[in-house]
Each structure stands twice: as structure tokens, then as C-alpha cells.
Design a protein around this motif. Structure first.
Motif, mmCIF file in Angstrom:
data_model
loop_
_atom_site.group_PDB
_atom_site.id
_atom_site.type_symbol
_atom_site.label_atom_id
_atom_site.label_comp_id
_atom_site.label_asym_id
_atom_site.label_seq_id
_atom_site.Cartn_x
_atom_site.Cartn_y
_atom_site.Cartn_z
ATOM 1 N N GLU A 129 14.348 13.600 21.074
ATOM 2 C CA GLU A 129 13.669 12.325 21.314
ATOM 3 C C GLU A 129 12.537 12.546 22.294
ATOM 4 N N GLU A 130 11.610 11.586 22.325
ATOM 5 C CA GLU A 130 10.541 11.623 23.305
ATOM 6 C C GLU A 130 10.599 10.371 24.165
ATOM 7 N N THR A 131 10.131 10.506 25.395
ATOM 8 C CA THR A 131 10.067 9.372 26.295
ATOM 9 C C THR A 131 8.882 9.571 27.236
ATOM 10 N N ILE A 132 8.542 8.547 28.004
ATOM 11 C CA ILE A 132 7.434 8.641 28.948
ATOM 12 C C ILE A 132 7.865 9.431 30.172
ATOM 13 N N ASP A 133 7.010 10.333 30.616
ATOM 14 C CA ASP A 133 7.274 11.121 31.816
ATOM 15 C C ASP A 133 7.296 10.193 33.028
ATOM 16 N N SER A 134 8.399 10.192 33.758
ATOM 17 C CA SER A 134 8.522 9.306 34.919
ATOM 18 C C SER A 134 7.529 9.641 36.027
ATOM 19 N N ASN A 135 7.022 10.883 36.026
ATOM 20 C CA ASN A 135 6.059 11.314 37.050
ATOM 21 C C ASN A 135 4.610 11.116 36.637
ATOM 22 N N ASP A 136 4.399 10.891 35.343
ATOM 23 C CA ASP A 136 3.039 10.716 34.837
ATOM 24 C C ASP A 136 3.109 9.871 33.568
ATOM 25 N N LYS A 137 2.789 8.601 33.678
ATOM 26 C CA LYS A 137 2.932 7.664 32.566
ATOM 27 C C LYS A 137 2.031 8.002 31.381
ATOM 28 N N ARG A 138 1.055 8.893 31.578
ATOM 29 C CA ARG A 138 0.148 9.270 30.496
ATOM 30 C C ARG A 138 0.758 10.332 29.587
ATOM 31 N N PHE B 264 13.466 15.634 24.847
ATOM 32 C CA PHE B 264 14.807 16.042 25.233
ATOM 33 C C PHE B 264 15.707 16.075 24.002
ATOM 34 N N LEU B 265 16.795 16.832 24.105
ATOM 35 C CA LEU B 265 17.696 17.052 22.968
ATOM 36 C C LEU B 265 18.520 15.812 22.640
ATOM 37 N N ARG B 266 18.791 15.659 21.357
ATOM 38 C CA ARG B 266 19.769 14.671 20.886
ATOM 39 C C ARG B 266 20.828 15.347 20.020
ATOM 40 N N ALA C 51 21.156 21.736 9.337
ATOM 41 C CA ALA C 51 20.907 23.181 9.363
ATOM 42 C C ALA C 51 19.405 23.430 9.401
ATOM 43 N N LEU C 52 18.988 24.360 10.255
ATOM 44 C CA LEU C 52 17.584 24.740 10.369
ATOM 45 C C LEU C 52 17.449 26.244 10.196
ATOM 46 N N ASN C 53 16.361 26.675 9.578
ATOM 47 C CA ASN C 53 16.092 28.111 9.521
ATOM 48 C C ASN C 53 14.658 28.433 9.910
ATOM 49 N N GLY C 54 13.982 27.496 10.550
ATOM 50 C CA GLY C 54 12.626 27.756 11.035
ATOM 51 C C GLY C 54 12.658 28.257 12.462
ATOM 52 N N SER C 55 12.104 29.433 12.711
ATOM 53 C CA SER C 55 12.203 30.062 14.029
ATOM 54 C C SER C 55 11.523 29.235 15.113
ATOM 55 N N VAL C 56 10.407 28.579 14.802
ATOM 56 C CA VAL C 56 9.696 27.794 15.815
ATOM 57 C C VAL C 56 10.521 26.569 16.213
ATOM 58 N N LYS C 57 11.066 25.860 15.245
ATOM 59 C CA LYS C 57 11.898 24.688 15.551
ATOM 60 C C LYS C 57 13.118 25.084 16.384
ATOM 61 N N ILE C 58 13.739 26.172 16.019
ATOM 62 C CA ILE C 58 14.911 26.637 16.761
ATOM 63 C C ILE C 58 14.520 27.041 18.181
ATOM 64 N N LYS C 59 13.365 27.651 18.324
ATOM 65 C CA LYS C 59 12.889 28.053 19.652
ATOM 66 C C LYS C 59 12.628 26.828 20.522
ATOM 67 N N ILE C 60 12.084 25.767 19.930
ATOM 68 C CA ILE C 60 11.859 24.528 20.678
ATOM 69 C C ILE C 60 13.178 23.937 21.159
ATOM 70 N N LEU C 61 14.168 23.844 20.267
ATOM 71 C CA LEU C 61 15.457 23.271 20.638
ATOM 72 C C LEU C 61 16.154 24.113 21.700
ATOM 73 N N ASP C 62 16.021 25.413 21.592
ATOM 74 C CA ASP C 62 16.609 26.308 22.581
ATOM 75 C C ASP C 62 15.977 26.073 23.949
ATOM 76 N N PHE C 63 14.662 25.881 23.974
ATOM 77 C CA PHE C 63 13.926 25.640 25.216
ATOM 78 C C PHE C 63 14.368 24.332 25.872
ATOM 79 N N LEU C 64 14.669 23.316 25.062
ATOM 80 C CA LEU C 64 15.051 22.015 25.590
ATOM 81 C C LEU C 64 16.474 21.984 26.132
ATOM 82 N N LYS C 65 17.249 23.043 25.901
ATOM 83 C CA LYS C 65 18.607 23.087 26.456
ATOM 84 C C LYS C 65 18.592 23.020 27.974
ATOM 85 N N THR C 66 17.513 23.466 28.597
ATOM 86 C CA THR C 66 17.434 23.489 30.066
ATOM 87 C C THR C 66 16.943 22.168 30.643
#
Length: 246
Positions: free
Chosen positions: A66-75, A80-82, A18-33
Motif C-alpha cells: 500500500e501507499e500512504t502520505i509521508d508523515s515527514n513530507d506531505k508531498r 509498505f507491505l500488506r 505467486a510472483l516470479n518477477g525479480s524486480v517485484k520480489i526485490k521491492i517486497l524484500d526491501f519493504l520488509k524493513t
């Protein structure tokens, strides 16, 4: 998704969080796409980089992303959501739940269908105890739709809808009207006898929404969503959906 004022509930591989922080929820919502870079997340939230970095680390530690290396830019890294958005808190409302329990206790329950009343009671029960379960009901509907798609042989959208309509009516699920074919726009009527049940709070729109998404994704092999463009009112005349291909 929940706007952060209430608690949002997510399902992960290690359990429910359960989360109640608006910023964290906004981040997760953004990653749905889809995957997003650090800079995209900063721009979307409007917060400082140091703040977003702390939130991302917290969300990773909770197995929400989770985080991973961008396939278009290794730097660069992308995130992405888990997790799966399950529900959010809301103000409890016992009125409709108690009305449903009274209906189940009455001799009239057989005229509405006892099993259908019990199904509706589960929905009212969650809401009565302060849980808006629309997200998980949409996901369950999607899974049900995926399974139902095995009963459908057609591949073209119009033919798929006609087979669905025949299946619904044959099995007393409900009915729907095709309002437009391109893009597909539907009006769903009396889903699980919601119109006939004399209680003024309908709860099954998100479930029906998920069923259509599951069927079309399975049969057409592509991502799509059924956008709710009109929720049924207290009389449950109909709810409206429009397909959006991703």
C-alpha cells in the motif's frame, strides 16, 4: 528472500499470490524493513523510475503493498507491505520424503516417536513437491513462541532463556546452549529429535528460529530477530542463532 529466479509465494488478505518477477520480489524484500519512499525504492533496485512506477502499481493492484502520505513530507508517498512471505519454489527432492515414509511404515517408527516423524514428514513433503516453506515455518514458529511466552514469567533475557530451556527439556522439545549473552548467541540441539531421525536433510531450523523470536518479542516488548548464523549440517549437530535488536 527468493532471488527472483524461482517463484515466490505471498499471503494476502484475499489469498495466496505467486510472483516470479525479480524486480517485484526485490521491492517486497526491501519493504520488509519498513516504509520506503519511491526514490529509495528506485535507488535500491537500480531501475528506471518509469519501470518502478509500473511495478508498484502492479503490486498495489494485487494487495501486496500500500501507499500512504509521508508523515515527514506531505508531498511524498511511502510504501509498505500488506503481505507475508510464505514460501518459494525449489527443485523437487523426493529422496528424503520417501525415506521418511519408509521409516513411518517400519516397526522402528515407535522408537523415534510416531507424532514427531509425522511432523518431519510434512516438512519433507513440501520440499519433495518443490516448495521451500522455511518462511512460513518461521512465521508459525513465531506464533507458537508468542503463545509459549505465556508460560514464562521472567522478563530478563537470561532468565527467559533458562525458563525456555527448562520448558523444552520437560516437554521433550529439544535443548540449546547459551554461547554468549550480549548479544545473545545460541546453539540449538536435537530440536524435535531431529538428530535421532536417520535422514540426512533437516528442515526445522527456521521453525526454531521463529519460536525464539516470538518468545523474546512477546516478553521484552521490542522488535528483534534471531539471525541464523549457522544451519545444522547433515548430522544435525546444532544450528546457531544470534539476536539482533531492531
Amino acid at each position: 528472500m527468493n532471488n527472483g529466479d524461482n517463484t515466490a509465494i505471498f499471503s494476502t488478505d484475499i489469498g495466496v499470490i505467486a510472483l516470479n518477477g525479480s524486480v517485484k520480489i526485490k521491492i517486497l524484500d526491501f519493504l520488509k524493513t519498513g516504509c520506503k519512499s519511491f526514490d529509495e525504492i528506485v535507488q535500491h533496485t537500480g531501475k528506471a523510475k518509469s519501470t518502478i512506477s509500473v511495478h508498484l502499481n502492479d503490486l498495489k493492484s494485487q494487495n501486496l503493498l500500500e501507499e500512504t502520505i509521508d508523515s515527514n513530507d506531505k508531498r511524498k508517498k511511502v510504501y509498505f507491505l500488506r503481505c507475508q512471505y510464505v514460501a518459494c519454489s525449489q527443485e523437487p527432492g523426493m529422496k528424503q520424503y520417501n525415506e521418511m515414509l519408509d521409516l513411518i511404515a517400519s516397526p522402528e517408527v515407535h522408537s523415534f516417536g510416531c507424532l514427531k516423524c509425522l511432523f518431519h514428514a510434512v516438512q519433507y513433503g513440501f520440499r519433495a513437491h518443490g516448495v521451500n516453506c522455511d518462511p512460513i515455518m518461521r512465521k508459525i514458529g513465531h506464533d507458537v513462541g508468542t503463545s509459549l511466552s505465556r508460560n514464562i514469567v521472567s522478563q530478563e533475557p537470561g532468565d527467559i532463556l533458562q525458563e525456555m530451556l527448562n520448558f523444552w527439556e520437560k516437554n521433550d522439545i529439544g535443548s540449546f546452549t547459551i554461547l554468549e549473552k550480549d548479544p545473545i548467541k545460541l546453539a540449538v540441539h536435537n530440536f524435535f529429535d531431529c538428530r535421532s531421525i536417520p535422514i540426512k536433510e533437516k528442515t526445522l531450523c527456521s521453525f526454531a528460529q521463529g519460536v525464539f523470536e516470538g518468545v523474546f518479542r512477546a516478553k521484552m516488548g521490542g522488535e528483534c530477530v534471531m539471525q541464523m548464523i549457522g544451519k545444522c549440517d547433515d548430522t544435525c549437530d546444532s544450528c546457531f542463532f544470534q539476536m539482533i535488536k531492531l
